[in-house]
Design a protein around this motif. Structure first.
Motif, short mmCIF file in Angstrom:
data_model
loop_
_atom_site.label_atom_id
_atom_site.label_comp_id
_atom_site.label_asym_id
_atom_site.label_seq_id
_atom_site.Cartn_x
_atom_site.Cartn_y
_atom_site.Cartn_z
N ASP A 212 0.94 -1.08 0.03
CA ASP A 212 -0.02 -0.20 -0.11
C ASP A 212 0.79 1.18 0.09
OD1 ASP A 212 -2.22 1.67 0.27
OD2 ASP A 212 -2.68 0.97 2.27
N LYS A 214 0.51 4.56 1.61
CA LYS A 214 -0.41 5.47 2.59
C LYS A 214 -0.65 6.97 2.65
CE LYS A 214 -1.69 1.49 5.60
NZ LYS A 214 -1.34 0.82 6.63
N GLY A 226 -6.33 6.88 3.45
CA GLY A 226 -6.85 5.30 3.43
C GLY A 226 -6.18 4.57 2.46
N TYR A 269 -6.52 -10.17 7.14
CA TYR A 269 -5.45 -9.21 6.80
C TYR A 269 -4.31 -9.22 7.67
CZ TYR A 269 -3.66 -4.38 5.52
OH TYR A 269 -3.04 -3.19 5.13
N ASN A 285 -6.28 -6.97 10.27
CA ASN A 285 -7.73 -6.25 9.83
C ASN A 285 -8.46 -7.63 9.67
OD1 ASN A 285 -7.06 -3.72 9.92
ND2 ASN A 285 -6.31 -3.63 7.91
N ARG A 287 -10.72 -8.38 7.55
CA ARG A 287 -11.30 -7.90 6.07
C ARG A 287 -10.35 -7.72 5.17
NH1 ARG A 287 -9.62 -3.00 5.59
NH2 ARG A 287 -9.28 -1.91 7.70
N GLY A 289 -8.22 -5.83 2.58
CA GLY A 289 -7.69 -4.22 2.66
C GLY A 289 -8.07 -3.08 1.55
N ASP A 290 -8.17 -2.29 1.61
CA ASP A 290 -8.49 -1.20 0.45
C ASP A 290 -7.52 -0.27 0.64
OD1 ASP A 290 -9.77 0.75 -1.06
OD2 ASP A 290 -11.61 0.46 -0.08
N PRO A 291 -6.91 0.09 -0.60
CA PRO A 291 -6.73 -0.77 -1.87
C PRO A 291 -6.05 -1.81 -2.27
CG PRO A 291 -5.41 1.15 -1.96
CD PRO A 291 -5.79 1.11 -0.32
N GLU A 292 -5.60 -2.76 -1.21
CA GLU A 292 -4.97 -3.82 -1.74
C GLU A 292 -5.92 -4.91 -2.55
OE1 GLU A 292 -4.93 -2.48 1.33
OE2 GLU A 292 -2.88 -2.82 2.22
N1 GLY Z 1 -5.00 -0.61 3.20
C1 GLY Z 1 -5.08 -0.46 4.66
C2 GLY Z 1 -6.27 -0.95 5.09
O1 GLY Z 1 -7.08 -1.61 4.37
O2 GLY Z 1 -6.52 -0.91 6.31
#
Ligand code: GLY
Ligand code: AMP
Length: 422
Positions: A212, A214, A226, A269, A285, A287, A289-292
Motif C-alpha cells: 500500500d 498510505k 486510506g 489481513y 484487519n 477484512r 484491505g482497501d486498496p489492496e
Molecule cells: N490499506 C489498509 C487497510 O485497508 O486498512
C-alpha cells in the motif's frame, strides 16, 4: 445465487466485479454501494452500519449469501445477525472481528501465543501512560484501542510528541471512545507488506502479497490517507519471508483464535513489517484491505464465489486458490485536498474500456451523470507480465479519466521497482 455485498468503497467494487465472473452468481445488491458501481450491482440505500436494516433487506429479497467487507459492520455483529436469520455469510463473527476491533486484544493475543510483533504496554489511565513515557525510548508509537477510520496511530518522534498524543487520545478523545484504552509500542523499521488470506478456521490460504502507499503525497510525504495506490506482488515478500510468515504468524494466529473460542472465518489481513529481526505483525484487519483488494483480486484466476462459499462451509482445504503469475498496479484518483477538505460534485469523464478496470469509491449518479462524491473517488488497475508495465498501464488509464480537481500520486510502485537496489 443472489448476493448482498455490504459496503460502498473501491474494495467492494473489486469484490463485486470478481464475484460476477462466477457462473453461480445471480443478482448482486450493494448495500449501499455507490453510483459508480451501478453497472455491476443494484445499489440499495441501506447504511453498512445499520445491521437491522441489512437483515431486513436480506430476509425480504430472496438473498442466498452475504459478503460483509467493511470493519465496522463486522465488529458490530453483522455476520451474527444475518446467520441468525439463516443467511450464510463471508466474514468473521463479532467475537473474531475483535482482532481488528481492539488493538489491546490483538496485542495480548500475540503476546500470549508468541506471535512476533512490536514490544508494547497497554494503558487505560492517561497518568500511567505519561509516567511510562518518562523512561521510554523514542521514536515510539501510540495507538488508540478501537476502530478510528485507520487514523488511530500516532508515530511520536520525541517524548513531547508522545505525551501530546496520549493526551489528545485519552483526555481530549480525538478518536472518541476508541481512545479509552491505548497501546504504546516499540517503533519498528523495515518495508511493509500486506498479505490478505482466506481462512475457514482450519486452513489458511494467503493471497498474492501487496504494498500500500498510505501517504497523500509523492515520496511518502504528507498526511496518512486510506491508501493512494497499491502494487502486487510485493517484492520484499520473498519465498523465504513467506515461509517464515506462514510458520510463525499465519498458522499460529488461526490456532490462537481457535484456542480462544473465536474461530476466524473470512479474509484475515496481515499488516507486516519485514524488520531486521524478521517479519512482525504491525496490525491485523478482519477484512480485505482497501486498496489492496483492487490489485489482489484482478490477479485471482480461481472462482471467488466458490472460494468464499468454501470458507463459509469449512472446506477451503479442497478449494483451489490460484493467482496469475503477473503484476498489478492500482492508482487512486482523489479529490485535491483529500484527506483534509475537498470539493465534490464534479462530472467524471471515463470511457467504457477504462471503466472495466476502474473501482469506484467516492462517486454518485446525479441525474444520470457520474459525479465525484468523496475524497478517494476511484482506483484504476492494470495487470501485466512485469511491474513496470503494470505501473505504466495504470497511469496510462488514469490519464484518460478526467474530473475537475483530480489528484493522484505519481510514484505508486516506485519503491517496489527499486527493491533490492536500496
Ligand atoms: N490499506 C489498509 C487497510 O485497508 O486498512
Ligand atoms: P496501522 O493503522 O496499525 O496499520 O498503522 C498505520 C501505519 O503506522 C502502519 O502502516 C505503519 O506504517 C505505521 N506503524 C504502526 N505501528 C508501527 C510500529 N510499531 N513501528 C513503526 N511503524 C508503525
Amino acid at each position: 445465487m443472489n448476493i448482498i455485498v455490504i459496503g460502498s468503497g473501491g474494495r467492494e467494487h473489486a469484490v463485486i466485479k470478481k464475484l460476477k465472473e462466477s457462473p453461480k452468481c445471480g443478482t448482486i445488491y450493494a448495500l449501499p454501494g455507490n453510483g459508480g458501481m451501478a453497472d455491476d450491482a443494484i445499489c440499495v440505500p441501506v447504511k453498512a452500519t445499520d445491521i437491522q436494516a441489512i437483515a431486513e433487506f436480506a430476509a425480504n429479497n430472496d438473498i442466498d449469501y452475504a459478503v460483509v467487507t467493511p470493519d465496522d459492520p463486522l465488529v458490530l455483529g453483522c455476520v451474527d445477525a444475518l446467520e441468525k436469520i439463516g443467511i450464510p455469510c463471508f466474514g468473521p463473527r463479532a467475537n473474531a472481528a475483535i482482532i481488528e476491533g481492539s488493538k489491546v486484544f490483538s496485542k495480548n493475543l500475540m503476546k500470549k501465543y508468541n506471535i512476533p510483533t512490536a514490544e508494547y504496554e497497554t494503558f487505560s489511565d492517561a497518568g500511567e501512560a505519561l509516567k511510562y513515557l518518562e523512561s521510554a525510548k523514542t521514536p515510539i508509537v501510540i495507538k488508540a484501542d478501537g476502530l478510528a477510520l485507520g487514523k488511530g496511530v500516532i508515530i511520536a518522534q520525541n517524548r513531547d510528541e508522545a505525551c501530546e498524543a496520549v493526551r489528545s487520545i485519552m483526555e481530549d478523545k480525538k478518536f472518541g471512545e476508541s481512545g479509552n484504552n491505548i497501546v504504546i509500542e516499540e517503533f519498528m523499521t523495515g518495508p511493509e507488506v500486506s498479505v490478505l488470506a482466506f481462512t475457514d478456521g482450519k486452513c489458511v490460504k494467503p493471497m498474492v502479497s501487496s504494498m500500500d502507499h498510505k501517504r497523500a503525497l509523492d515520496n511518502d510525504e504528507g498526511l496518512n490517507t486510506g491508501g493512494m495506490g497499491t502494487v502486487a506482488p510485493n517484492p520484499f515478500y520473498t519465498e523465504d519471508v513467506a515461509r517464515e510468515c506462514m510458520d510463525k504468524i499465519f498458522i499460529p494466529t488461526i490456532n490462537a483464535m481457535n484456542a480462544e473460542g473465536r474461530t476466524f472465518k473470512g479474509c484475515l489481513y496481515f499488516g507486516l513489517m519485514i524488520t531486521p529481526n524478521g517479519p512482525k505483525v504491525v496490525e491485523y484487519n478482519c477484512r480485505f484491505g482497501d486498496p489492496e483488494t483492487q490489485v489482489v483480486l484482478p490477479l485471482l484466476e480461481s472462482d471467488l464465489l466458490e472460494i468464499m462459499l468454501s470458507v463459509t462451509e469449512g472446506t477451503l482445504e479442497n478449494t483451489e486458490v490460484k493467482f496469475a503469475d503477473k503484476c498489478a498496479c492500482c492508482v487512486i484518483m482523489a479529490s485535491e485536498g483529500y484527506p483534509v477538505s475537498y470539493k465534490k460534485g464534479y462530472p467524471i469523464e471515463i470511457d467504457s474500456e477504462v471503466k472495466k478496470d476502474t473501482f469506484f469509491a467516492g462517486a454518485k449518479l446525479d441525474g444520470g451523470t457520474l459525479v465525484t462524491d468523496g475524497g478517494r473517488v476511484l482506483g484504476v488497475t492494470a495487470t501485466a507480465d512485469n511491474l513496470r508495465d503494470a505501473i505504466d498501464g495504470a497511469y496510462g488509464k488514469a490519464e484518460k479519466i478526467k474530473f475537475e480537481n483530480a489528484y493522484f500520486r505519481h510514484d505508486i510502485g516506485a519503491r517496489a521497482l527499486s527493491a533490492g537496489k536500496e
